[in-house]
Scaffold this active site. Sequence first.
Site, short mmCIF file in Angstrom:
data_model
loop_
_atom_site.label_atom_id
_atom_site.label_comp_id
_atom_site.label_asym_id
_atom_site.label_seq_id
_atom_site.Cartn_x
_atom_site.Cartn_y
_atom_site.Cartn_z
N ASP A 97 -33.96 43.61 -31.20
CA ASP A 97 -33.91 45.04 -31.50
C ASP A 97 -33.13 45.19 -32.81
O ASP A 97 -31.91 45.05 -32.85
CB ASP A 97 -33.21 45.77 -30.35
CG ASP A 97 -32.86 47.22 -30.68
OD1 ASP A 97 -33.09 47.66 -31.82
OD2 ASP A 97 -32.33 47.91 -29.78
N GLN A 127 -30.39 48.74 -35.77
CA GLN A 127 -29.15 48.92 -36.53
C GLN A 127 -28.99 47.91 -37.66
O GLN A 127 -27.99 47.92 -38.37
CB GLN A 127 -27.94 48.82 -35.58
CG GLN A 127 -27.89 49.90 -34.53
CD GLN A 127 -27.66 51.29 -35.11
OE1 GLN A 127 -27.04 51.44 -36.17
NE2 GLN A 127 -28.17 52.31 -34.44
N LYS A 163 -33.83 54.89 -39.58
CA LYS A 163 -32.48 54.35 -39.68
C LYS A 163 -32.31 53.54 -40.97
O LYS A 163 -31.25 52.99 -41.23
CB LYS A 163 -32.16 53.49 -38.46
CG LYS A 163 -31.98 54.33 -37.18
CD LYS A 163 -31.35 53.52 -36.08
CE LYS A 163 -31.59 54.11 -34.69
NZ LYS A 163 -30.74 55.27 -34.42
N HIS A 197 -28.73 49.11 -26.28
CA HIS A 197 -29.08 50.53 -26.32
C HIS A 197 -30.06 50.77 -25.16
O HIS A 197 -30.81 49.87 -24.80
CB HIS A 197 -29.75 50.80 -27.67
CG HIS A 197 -30.06 52.23 -27.95
ND1 HIS A 197 -31.13 52.88 -27.40
CD2 HIS A 197 -29.45 53.13 -28.75
CE1 HIS A 197 -31.17 54.13 -27.85
NE2 HIS A 197 -30.15 54.30 -28.66
N CYS A 235 -25.96 56.40 -26.02
CA CYS A 235 -27.14 55.84 -25.35
C CYS A 235 -26.91 54.39 -24.96
O CYS A 235 -27.84 53.57 -25.01
CB CYS A 235 -28.39 55.95 -26.22
SG CYS A 235 -28.79 57.64 -26.64
#
Lengths: 142, 405
Positions: free
Chosen positions: B199, B202, B225, B122, B363
Amino acid sequence: MTINESAQGVVEEFWMFDDWMDKYAYLIELGKDLPVIDSQFKTNNHLISGCQSRVWLHAEEQEGQIVFTADSDAVITKGIVSLLIRILSNHTPQEILEADFSFLESIGLQEHLSPTRANGLASMIKQIQLYARAFQLKSNQL
Amino acid sequence: MAFPVNQLRNDFPILSTQVHGKPLVYFDNGATTQKPRQVINRLVEYYETENSNVHRGAHHLSNLATVSFEGARNFIAQYINALKTEEVIFTRGTTDSINLVSTCFQSFVHQGDEIIISEMEHHSNLVPWQQLCLSKKARLSVIPVLEDGTLDMETATQMLSPKVKMMAISHISNVLGTINPVKELIAKAHKYSIPVLIDGAQAIAHIPVDVRDLDCDFYAFSSHKAYGPMGAGVLYGKSVWLNKMPPYQFGGEMIDQVFLNETVFNRLPYKFEAGTPNVADVLGMETALHYLETIGIDKIQKYEDKLLKHATSLMLEVPGIKLIGTAKHKTAVLSFVVEGVHPYDLGTLLDQMGIAVRTGNHCAQPLVESLGINGTIRASFGLYNTISEVEYFVASLKKAIAMLL
């Protein structure tokens, strides 16, 4: 026909549609029928910036009136730009700058005006007005 | 026992709203998730009964807010299985967490060094490292993505060397849904003493996250999220790194003592929490993670996988559809393109049918470009989505394609 009269014509056309599917089917049809822009104008210079779909808009002056041509890689966007062109093309810069765009609300397209729809109506209208202003400045200088 | 989806749906007030006169089908969970009443109530409760600035006044409310705030840190540390509570730093979200690390790593990265990322990152886990490399004349090395949406592990292994000062990789791709083998990558990177940032934006709402099992050096995620409020997030960092890093921003809670010529900075975690923290949203985040824990993240993962499998098999029957991201290990993210149809047109028509999906480059422009497409349509599922929503979505998709072709 004045801009207001053409706009009223479009509003009446849209009143005929009972549901959204007919309305969008009509927009898609308009998009498919949009006269193709001369490929020399499909350049980054004519691109209205945004990331969802690409729209190219070209304007030229013919006998004091502005003629718009456009294209987009998304067909609904093409339909929307085609509507605008139908209403605004072949008018003087002054008439375009004075145009009232509130008819867009009556045809239920205002959601495309939100700032997040970077390629929606808002940026197209802005670009059309910029062209009109540029042509007006040019003719004032002559 | 069957997954109690109907009961859980009742917790989410927004799910009973209508869009263009149709029941909302929310398939944009990769962008943000909806909030259960428990989270909303927690925010109200905080502002109605506890609101005060933390770590400061000697008064009752300040103590109350501080106890709640530090309690949230403690809970979240346990939730991700951190060794120490002070390894949990509160930030504004994943992007903020990554920027914190990339900014502080200016002290550790020099000309000729390398930073490894992957092609599926991302922008939030790409641009901070790219800019760091540009400012330090370091090299940004990029692990390629294979056709099925998995990382090219062979190339990744060859890229490791003592010159690499950081490896920053997503746990799960926001476009492809691929669950990356981060544990394996971390073990390989550690052989060269390379720190690894994961990261987890998600991942946090979809799979179990255990930072000690992964042995990652940093882990970043956002509350919003994972069914929590927007504007709060976490940076987990091993204390050895957090202690080594210089402060990020100055002022407020991160100060211990100030003299006119110098300042003594506070200890962890406060060293990295300048200014008044976002207390309410941190408490909301705690409530959201507690909500997930109560349901059981493994049950959620199993249920979402069922949604994904069902959706995938229905989608494969639709002519002209190409699924983007077909890794064996993936979460409930369905990215696809339809031959001859622009994603924006499809998204617009689906919206008219009450369905929220994401269209565009998500993105992740370098990834989308490498796939040779101009964007995808992405349906991403959450714990409250149902099989019948999936079926309505595929039927609506067919209808929209027929209109456009």
